[in-house]
Design an enzyme around this catalytic site. Structure first.
Site, short mmCIF file in Angstrom:
data_model
loop_
_atom_site.label_atom_id
_atom_site.label_comp_id
_atom_site.label_asym_id
_atom_site.label_seq_id
_atom_site.Cartn_x
_atom_site.Cartn_y
_atom_site.Cartn_z
N PHE A 152 0.82 -1.22 0.00
CA PHE A 152 0.00 0.00 0.00
C PHE A 152 0.86 1.27 0.00
O PHE A 152 0.34 2.35 0.25
CB PHE A 152 -0.93 0.00 1.22
N LYS A 204 -6.67 -4.89 -1.97
CA LYS A 204 -5.76 -3.93 -2.62
C LYS A 204 -6.49 -3.11 -3.69
O LYS A 204 -6.41 -1.88 -3.73
CB LYS A 204 -4.57 -4.70 -3.23
N CYS A 260 -0.59 3.52 -10.17
CA CYS A 260 -1.52 2.62 -9.46
C CYS A 260 -3.00 2.92 -9.70
O CYS A 260 -3.72 2.04 -10.17
CB CYS A 260 -1.21 2.64 -7.97
P1 NAD Z 1 8.30 -1.38 -11.76
O1 NAD Z 1 7.93 -1.55 -13.18
O2 NAD Z 1 8.93 -0.11 -11.30
O3 NAD Z 1 9.31 -2.57 -11.33
C1 NAD Z 1 9.15 -3.90 -11.69
C2 NAD Z 1 10.55 -4.50 -11.82
O4 NAD Z 1 10.45 -5.93 -11.99
C3 NAD Z 1 11.35 -3.99 -13.01
O5 NAD Z 1 12.58 -3.48 -12.56
C4 NAD Z 1 11.53 -5.23 -13.91
O6 NAD Z 1 12.76 -5.22 -14.60
C5 NAD Z 1 11.48 -6.34 -12.89
N1 NAD Z 1 11.11 -7.67 -13.42
C6 NAD Z 1 10.03 -8.01 -14.16
N2 NAD Z 1 10.01 -9.34 -14.39
C7 NAD Z 1 11.10 -9.86 -13.79
C8 NAD Z 1 11.65 -11.19 -13.66
N3 NAD Z 1 11.03 -12.27 -14.19
N4 NAD Z 1 12.80 -11.33 -13.00
C9 NAD Z 1 13.43 -10.28 -12.45
N5 NAD Z 1 12.96 -9.01 -12.51
C10 NAD Z 1 11.82 -8.79 -13.17
O7 NAD Z 1 6.97 -1.67 -10.94
P2 NAD Z 1 6.53 -1.08 -9.50
O8 NAD Z 1 6.02 0.30 -9.65
O9 NAD Z 1 7.61 -1.37 -8.53
O10 NAD Z 1 5.27 -2.00 -9.19
C11 NAD Z 1 5.40 -3.39 -8.92
C12 NAD Z 1 4.05 -3.93 -8.49
O11 NAD Z 1 3.66 -3.32 -7.23
C13 NAD Z 1 2.91 -3.65 -9.45
O12 NAD Z 1 2.01 -4.73 -9.44
C14 NAD Z 1 2.25 -2.41 -8.86
O13 NAD Z 1 0.88 -2.31 -9.22
C15 NAD Z 1 2.38 -2.68 -7.38
N6 NAD Z 1 2.39 -1.48 -6.55
C16 NAD Z 1 3.08 -0.37 -6.95
C17 NAD Z 1 3.11 0.77 -6.14
C18 NAD Z 1 3.83 2.02 -6.60
O14 NAD Z 1 3.66 3.05 -5.94
N7 NAD Z 1 4.66 1.98 -7.63
C19 NAD Z 1 2.45 0.75 -4.91
C20 NAD Z 1 1.80 -0.41 -4.50
C21 NAD Z 1 1.77 -1.52 -5.34
#
Ligand code: NAD
Length: 429
Positions: A152, A204, A260
């Site tokens: 969150f 979520k 998000c």
């Molecule tokens: P992001 O795109 O910034 O990061 C994802 C990372 O995962 C990337 O660096 C990518 O290279 C890596 N990746 C993908 N597949 C991979 C694999 N098989 N092996 C190794 N690395 C791999 O995404 P984010 O913003 O960090 O969001 C991640 C998740 O969390 C999403 O589902 C998002 O909805 C959720 N979320 C995000 C936030 C936010 O504020 N950004 C808040 C809460 C929840």
């Protein structure tokens, strides 16, 4: 015990550092070698206050490391957090291919029991699908649990949210797995909701949908306020003092953005449609949000006549302050709309950058003053503190015409008028 955080984006890096801060030994795994190299050198690949010093501290004390090697890092870790992206597909549903790939990587490299914790935001039923994906990729049968533990955190406040969460939600199919996840967070003092994976998955989405709804509600009220000459800030204050409503997320503006809310509301609509039901309220939430920037554009057009040949300063590109994230940012929508109507656009943001397709068409400024030079109007699109504290007396001398369109209602309308500006906020002037 080693913890692996698979995916080192915004959530993965924050999770990895928060776990290190709680005393765990953590490895961050990412397939993007550039990100991994940067992290190993103590540099964040995104802007987030407070994280970089923590990264350097834990690298130095050997509490954290980063790698691109999936096989080895999975083998040496008993606990694996999945923090990969779940971007929207064209129909709004969540693209699970990164999650599937991660599940298959884990399954293939399993050499003993693994506790797999999904932090990525995923549709209802994903924990069950993942169980199948891991099982079918296993070369040899090994036991594992998959627990849903949605994240969150808010960008811009990620570290504080990770170390001082409002609540921890744990969706597990058995008590031992739930207890093992709870044990990881033992040093955090907050309520813990232990539930089923499906409940956790919906919690979520429902949380983000509710917050998006609050923003669209106040934005719709702001549109009415502009028509009838009422101040939305006073209305928000008046209703927000009711504890059943609460005063947070009641700031009218040019709409929500980020990685998000837009994505998660779209995914929830898609989940509902898949199950044969329609979430009418949320459809309106999206529709209000997608047109909210046009409301301020309309006010500006009414004032300026039209944008053709004007020079417009846009202050702020990020979807909110203290981040460089421009995903679904309303500021970018405004830049595009102004350009489409023939304005020359000068932009400034302390950290965020324009997307490549509009970057060359804009004047990129290294200071707010540079953007304001000779401008016919300024659009304040992100409420960075530096814009709120700008010397608006001096700014007046720089501008050709002194029009302010405040997309975040953060400047004092009365004061701006006294300084000689034409000031228009969203439902506020
Ligand atoms: P992001 O795109 O910034 O990061 C994802 C990372 O995962 C990337 O660096 C990518 O290279 C890596 N990746 C993908 N597949 C991979 C694999 N098989 N092996 C190794 N690395 C791999 O995404 P984010 O913003 O960090 O969001 C991640 C998740 O969390 C999403 O589902 C998002 O909805 C959720 N979320 C995000 C936030 C936010 O504020 N950004 C808040 C809460 C929840």
């Amino acid at each position: 015990m080693n913890i692996l955080v698979l995916g080192t984006g915004y959530v993965g890096t924050t999770t990895a550092l928060a776990l290190s801060e709680m005393g765990w030994h953590v490895t961050g795994l990412d397939m993007d070698s550039h990100k991994v190299q940067q992290l190993l050198q103590g540099k964040l690949h995104f802007y987030e206050p407070g994280l970089e010093p923590l990264l350097q501290k834990h690298l130095q004390s050997d509490n954290i490391t980063f790698t691109t090697q999936a096989d080895r890092s999975i083998q040496v870790s008993e606990i694996i957090f999945i923090c990969v992206g779940t971007p929207p597909l064209p129909d709004g549903s969540a693209d699970l291919h990164y999650v599937k790939q991660a599940a298959r990587d884990i399954g293939r490299n399993m050499n003993g029991y693994k506790l797999i914790i999904i932090k990525s935001t995923v549709p209802i039923g994903t924990q069950e699908k993942m169980t199948e994906w891991v099982r079918s990729a296993q070369r040899q049968s090994h036991p594992f649990d998959i627990v849903s533990n949605p994240e969150f955190l808010r960008e811009g406040k990620a570290l504080s949210d990770a170390l001082h969460p409002d609540r921890i939600v744990i969706g597990a199919t058995n008590e031992q797995a739930a207890a093992a996840v709870q044990n990881l967070y033992l040093s955090l003092k907050c309520p813990v909701v232990i539930t089923t994976p499906r409940n956790a998955e919906l919690i979520k989405y429902a949380a983000n949908a509710f917050l998006a709804m609050k923003i669209s509600f106040i934005n719709e009220m702001a549109r009415l306020c502009d028509k009838v000459g009422i101040n939305i800030k006073e209305v928000a204050q008046g209703i927000g003092l009711d504890p059943r409503i609460g005063n947070r997320f009641l700031q009218a503006g040019i709409g929500y953005g980020g990685s998000c809310f837009p994505k998660d509301v779209a995914a929830l609509l898609s989940i509902a449609a898949e199950h044969g039901t329609e979430l009418k309220l949320l459809k309106e939430v999206v529709s209000i949000n997608e047109t909210q920037h046009l409301h301020l554009m309309h006010s500006a057009r009414t004032r300026l006549g039209n944008f053709m040949g004007t020079k417009i300063a846009v202050l702020g590109l990020a979807f909110k302050p203290d981040t460089d994230d421009i995903r679904e940012s309303s500021a970018i929508r405004i830049v595009r709309a102004l350009m489409a109507e023939g304005a020359q656009v000068a932009v400034h943001d302390p950290v965020a950058k324009l997307p490549p397709d509009v970057n060359d068409a804009a004047i990129i400024c290294s200071s707010p003053s540079q953007a304001l030079e000779n401008a016919d109007a300024v659009f304040l699109c992100t409420e960075w503190t530096i814009y709120q504290q700008l010397d608006w007396v001096h700014a007046k001398q720089l501008m050709k015409r002194t029009n302010i369109f405040d997309g975040r209602n953060v400047l004092d309308a009365k004061k701006m008028a006294e300084l000689g500006y034409f000031y228009q906020g969203v439902g506020y002037r």
